[in-house]
Design an enzyme around this catalytic site. Structure first.
Site, PDB file in Angstrom:
ATOM      1  N   ASN A  30       0.846  -1.195   0.000  1.00  0.00           N
ATOM      2  CA  ASN A  30       0.000   0.000   0.000  1.00  0.00           C
ATOM      3  C   ASN A  30       0.878   1.240   0.000  1.00  0.00           C
ATOM      4  OD1 ASN A  30       0.490  -0.151   3.083  1.00  0.00           O
ATOM      5  ND2 ASN A  30      -0.856  -1.901   2.687  1.00  0.00           N
ATOM      6  N   GLY A  83      -8.143  -4.016  -0.433  1.00  0.00           N
ATOM      7  CA  GLY A  83      -8.560  -5.190  -1.180  1.00  0.00           C
ATOM      8  C   GLY A  83      -8.860  -5.019  -2.648  1.00  0.00           C
ATOM      9  N   SER A  87      -6.811   1.156   3.038  1.00  0.00           N
ATOM     10  CA  SER A  87      -5.998  -0.010   3.359  1.00  0.00           C
ATOM     11  C   SER A  87      -6.058  -0.318   4.843  1.00  0.00           C
ATOM     12  CB  SER A  87      -4.544   0.264   2.954  1.00  0.00           C
ATOM     13  OG  SER A  87      -3.663  -0.675   3.532  1.00  0.00           O
ATOM     14  N   SER A  88      -6.033  -1.606   5.178  1.00  0.00           N
ATOM     15  CA  SER A  88      -6.061  -2.001   6.587  1.00  0.00           C
ATOM     16  C   SER A  88      -4.819  -1.525   7.335  1.00  0.00           C
ATOM     17  CB  SER A  88      -6.180  -3.528   6.695  1.00  0.00           C
ATOM     18  OG  SER A  88      -5.066  -4.159   6.083  1.00  0.00           O
ATOM     19  N   GLU A  89      -3.787  -1.118   6.598  1.00  0.00           N
ATOM     20  CA  GLU A  89      -2.557  -0.623   7.216  1.00  0.00           C
ATOM     21  C   GLU A  89      -2.599   0.891   7.457  1.00  0.00           C
ATOM     22  OE1 GLU A  89      -0.471  -2.810   8.178  1.00  0.00           O
ATOM     23  OE2 GLU A  89       0.073  -4.277   6.633  1.00  0.00           O
ATOM     24  N   HIS A 128       4.656   0.825   1.497  1.00  0.00           N
ATOM     25  CA  HIS A 128       4.808  -0.444   2.222  1.00  0.00           C
ATOM     26  C   HIS A 128       4.632  -1.605   1.268  1.00  0.00           C
ATOM     27  CE1 HIS A 128       4.300  -3.703   5.028  1.00  0.00           C
ATOM     28  NE2 HIS A 128       3.063  -3.921   4.597  1.00  0.00           N
ATOM     29  N   HIS A 137       5.902  -6.169   0.631  1.00  0.00           N
ATOM     30  CA  HIS A 137       6.457  -7.406   1.170  1.00  0.00           C
ATOM     31  C   HIS A 137       7.538  -7.936   0.221  1.00  0.00           C
ATOM     32  CE1 HIS A 137       2.405  -8.281   3.443  1.00  0.00           C
ATOM     33  NE2 HIS A 137       3.001  -7.181   3.852  1.00  0.00           N
ATOM     34  N   TYR A 158      27.700   0.680   1.398  1.00  0.00           N
ATOM     35  CA  TYR A 158      27.525   2.126   1.573  1.00  0.00           C
ATOM     36  C   TYR A 158      26.119   2.599   1.235  1.00  0.00           C
ATOM     37  CZ  TYR A 158      27.883   3.025  -3.499  1.00  0.00           C
ATOM     38  OH  TYR A 158      27.654   3.061  -4.843  1.00  0.00           O
ATOM     39  N   HIS A 163       6.790  -9.602   8.801  1.00  0.00           N
ATOM     40  CA  HIS A 163       5.833  -8.837   8.009  1.00  0.00           C
ATOM     41  C   HIS A 163       6.432  -8.414   6.675  1.00  0.00           C
ATOM     42  CE1 HIS A 163       2.407  -5.609   8.277  1.00  0.00           C
ATOM     43  NE2 HIS A 163       2.630  -5.985   7.025  1.00  0.00           N
ATOM     44  N   TYR A 183      21.668  12.842  -3.210  1.00  0.00           N
ATOM     45  CA  TYR A 183      21.723  11.615  -4.004  1.00  0.00           C
ATOM     46  C   TYR A 183      20.325  11.071  -4.238  1.00  0.00           C
ATOM     47  CZ  TYR A 183      23.740   7.134  -5.554  1.00  0.00           C
ATOM     48  OH  TYR A 183      24.117   6.030  -6.278  1.00  0.00           O
TER      49      TYR A 183
END
Length: 228
Positions: free
Chosen positions: A38, A53, A81-83, A102, A104, A123, A165, A218
């Protein structure tokens, strides 16, 4: 010392589409699977975030959900989102970073399951604001505990792993958030593979401090940042 707030992103069709494009991009780059990732952006009226979803291929700019910077989302309309709690928490804790992404990513997730932070093995660690990429303690997704865990360790970092997670990165722009997510997955892969044939040799605090100075300008820039 609190971070200096950055200007919110404009709530335009272009911004909303950029969030959708980031979701499609991270799945195409194998940095995420399904709708488990998300993204959100701070705007003048609150936070734009992906809905709960909905397959990324079906997202439209109008489908993005607006939630307040503080407090519960509206009880009616599309669900965010559930997050959303940790997105909200990140935007409160890091007003200098208007974008929260976010996902995975596989190698990041392996380290997260092993509950290992990423030490200064390369680095490029400096792309994330310090001498390491920290690990947020485990808590249920969408919970206040997870939000608090992340806010604490990301006070001076641009990314973290999340125990059992995934990973979250922050960005000054959508482009910077995308860049950091891919660099984080590359860094996680490098660290994991380096442990297979021996022990990773870590950079010193002085060496990382030198890179942090060099990294102040950068990374990718949006067209608006390079225009005359």
């Amino acid at each position: 010392m609190s971070p200096t707030p950055a200007a919110p992103l404009p709530d335009t069709t272009e911004t909303r589409q950029a969030l959708i494009d980031a979701c499609l991009w991270m799945n195409a780059r194998h940095l995420n699977q399904g709708t488990s990732g998300n993204i959100s952006a701070r705007i003048e009226t609150g936070i734009l975030i992906t809905p709960s979803g909905v397959p990324y291929e079906e997202l439209t700019p109008e489908a993005m959900v607006t939630i307040p910077l503080e407090g519960e989302p509206p009880a009616t309309g599309a669900k965010p989102s559930s997050e959303w709690p940790f997105h909200q928490g990140m935007h409160q804790a890091r007003p200098d970073m208007p974008v929260v992404l976010h996902a995975h990513p596989p190698y990041c997730s392996v380290l997260a399951v092993q509950r290992r932070a990423i030490p200064p093995c390369h680095y490029m660690i400096a792309a994330f604001g310090g001498h390491d990429v920290p690990l947020a303690d485990y808590a249920l997704f969408g919970s206040p505990e997870l939000c608090a865990n992340m806010a604490e360790i990301m006070a001076d970092r641009h990314a973290c792993l999340m125990a059992n997670h995934g990973a979250t990165v922050l960005g000054e722009t959508v482009a910077k958030a995308r860049w950091r997510l891919e660099e984080l997955e590359t860094l996680a892969r490098t660290y994991l593979f380096s442990s297979m044939g021996g022990e990773a040799q870590l950079l010193s605090e002085a060496e990382i401090a030198e890179v942090l100075v060099a990294f102040q300008s950068y990374g990718p820039r949006d067209a608006s940042e390079t225009a005359d």
